[in-house]
Enzyme design. Structure first.
Site, mmCIF file in Angstrom:
data_model
loop_
_atom_site.group_PDB
_atom_site.id
_atom_site.type_symbol
_atom_site.label_atom_id
_atom_site.label_comp_id
_atom_site.label_asym_id
_atom_site.label_seq_id
_atom_site.Cartn_x
_atom_site.Cartn_y
_atom_site.Cartn_z
ATOM 1 N N ARG A 1 0.748 -10.487 6.184
ATOM 2 C CA ARG A 1 2.164 -10.737 6.481
ATOM 3 C C ARG A 1 2.603 -10.157 7.813
ATOM 4 O O ARG A 1 3.751 -10.311 8.201
ATOM 5 C CB ARG A 1 3.038 -10.207 5.344
ATOM 6 C CG ARG A 1 2.665 -10.900 4.065
ATOM 7 C CD ARG A 1 3.734 -11.325 3.124
ATOM 8 N NE ARG A 1 5.109 -11.043 3.408
ATOM 9 C CZ ARG A 1 5.964 -10.648 2.483
ATOM 10 N NH1 ARG A 1 5.556 -10.416 1.262
ATOM 11 N NH2 ARG A 1 7.231 -10.472 2.783
ATOM 12 N N PRO B 1 0.824 -1.227 0.000
ATOM 13 C CA PRO B 1 0.000 0.000 0.000
ATOM 14 C C PRO B 1 0.849 1.264 0.000
ATOM 15 O O PRO B 1 1.695 1.452 0.861
ATOM 16 C CB PRO B 1 -0.808 -0.114 1.293
ATOM 17 C CG PRO B 1 -0.782 -1.565 1.646
ATOM 18 C CD PRO B 1 0.540 -2.067 1.156
ATOM 19 N N GLU B 2 0.642 2.094 -0.998
ATOM 20 C CA GLU B 2 1.298 3.388 -1.081
ATOM 21 C C GLU B 2 0.208 4.458 -0.977
ATOM 22 O O GLU B 2 -0.949 4.133 -0.712
ATOM 23 C CB GLU B 2 2.095 3.490 -2.400
ATOM 24 C CG GLU B 2 3.177 2.413 -2.502
ATOM 25 C CD GLU B 2 4.018 2.520 -3.777
ATOM 26 O OE1 GLU B 2 4.165 3.624 -4.308
ATOM 27 O OE2 GLU B 2 4.515 1.474 -4.234
ATOM 28 N N LYS C 1 1.868 7.275 3.688
ATOM 29 C CA LYS C 1 1.277 5.933 3.704
ATOM 30 C C LYS C 1 0.610 5.610 5.034
ATOM 31 O O LYS C 1 0.290 4.451 5.309
ATOM 32 C CB LYS C 1 2.373 4.896 3.444
ATOM 33 C CG LYS C 1 3.177 5.115 2.175
ATOM 34 C CD LYS C 1 4.267 4.050 2.104
ATOM 35 C CE LYS C 1 5.302 4.389 1.045
ATOM 36 N NZ LYS C 1 6.429 3.447 1.063
ATOM 37 N N ARG D 1 14.933 -4.247 -3.967
ATOM 38 C CA ARG D 1 13.660 -4.016 -4.637
ATOM 39 C C ARG D 1 13.835 -4.114 -6.142
ATOM 40 O O ARG D 1 14.881 -3.801 -6.669
ATOM 41 C CB ARG D 1 13.115 -2.624 -4.334
ATOM 42 C CG ARG D 1 12.683 -2.455 -2.917
ATOM 43 C CD ARG D 1 12.523 -0.968 -2.675
ATOM 44 N NE ARG D 1 12.197 -0.690 -1.300
ATOM 45 C CZ ARG D 1 10.973 -0.690 -0.812
ATOM 46 N NH1 ARG D 1 9.953 -0.960 -1.599
ATOM 47 N NH2 ARG D 1 10.750 -0.418 0.450
#
Ligand code: ZN
Length: 268
Positions: free
Chosen positions: A112, A2-3, A59, A256
């Site tokens: 998670r 989620p951004e 965020k 990333r």
């Protein structure tokens, strides 16, 4: 992950269903995700109090609690906020629920378990203590403020955009999209960006984030709703540039994986 656009959607959901309502019952399913207060204390601190407002900074989503600080929600890798209507089955991986007294609830879920539900003194204090930069969609982040936030260092521009202390809200996915729309290579450093490139980047940042929100970021059919020239649906192995058709290249940095078009985003 989620951004800003995803969290903005959660904020609107919380506003629509929770703002102005009293938290009737708090249920903590995963005490380890609660911070800032002992997990068993959380119900006592929240129950009977009103959610006075919902705010987002970068965020982070804040549910402001009348008379007692705010609940800061971090969504980590794949957390979410869902509204559970009366009689509706609960989604999986719920960690904390705020029952709203009419059989409905706001549920914080997080498969998670990266992220947190933190009771804080105030949103402003939290933003300051956390050293967060201005929100990427804050109107005060105009061209001049954006230039100042970017600086003119040697760090790759993708890393700069993702640095929450400079600008809050952008992560791996949206930095790729913003750089693609601005036609800038992710490895360029801020020093290399002239006035025109910076103006393009600023405009692309606004346009990408606002478009993603308007298209319902995070929803099931989200990628189908995006404009045809967006990179996001092609961010995978074997993906192609939606503009020129070139095979996308992978850009690895700090564990990333980013994507860019070698033709539209020229090497520095
Ligand atoms: Zn291309």
């Amino acid at each position: 992950m989620p951004e800003l656009p995803d969290v903005e959607i959660f904020k609107r959901l919380a506003e629509r269903h929770g703002a102005g309502r009293i938290v009737a019952r708090v249920s903590v399913r995963d005490p380890a995700m609660v911070r800032g207060v002992a997990a068993e204390e959380l119900p006592r601190r929240l129950e009977g109090r009103r959610i006075s407002a919902c705010r987002r900074h970068g965020k982070v989503l804040f549910l402001e609690i009348e008379g007692d600080g705010a609940l800061a929600l971090h969504f980590g890798m794949n957390g979410a906020l869902r509204y559970v209507a009366r009689g509706e089955g609960e989604p999986g991986y719920v960690r904390v629920t705020l029952g709203l007294g009419e059989g409905d609830a706001l549920a914080y879920l997080n498969p998670r378990r990266i992220g947190e539900v933190r009771l804080v003194e105030s949103a402003a204090r939290f933003i300051e203590d956390g050293g967060l930069g201005p929100d990427a969609l804050d109107p005060a982040l105009d061209r001049a403020a954006f230039d100042a936030a970017l600086g003119d260092g040697r760090q790759a521009i993708k890393t700069v955009l993702m640095d929450q202390a400079r600008i809050a809200g952008i992560g791996n996915i949206y930095s790729d999209e913003i750089l693609f729309q601005a036609k800038l290579h992710p490895a360029l450093d801020a020093r290399a960006l002239d006035k025109r490139a910076r103006a393009r980047l600023h405009a692309a940042m606004r346009q990408v984030l606002e478009t993603a929100i308007a298209c319902g970021a995070g929803a099931e059919n989200f990628t189908e709703n995006l404009p045809k020239d967006f990179l996001i649906p092609e961010r995978h192995a074997g993906g192609h540039c939606p503009r020129c058709g070139a095979a996308l290249r992978v850009y690895k940095q700090g564990g990333r994986t980013g994507y860019y078009c070698p033709r539209c985003q020229k090497e520095p």
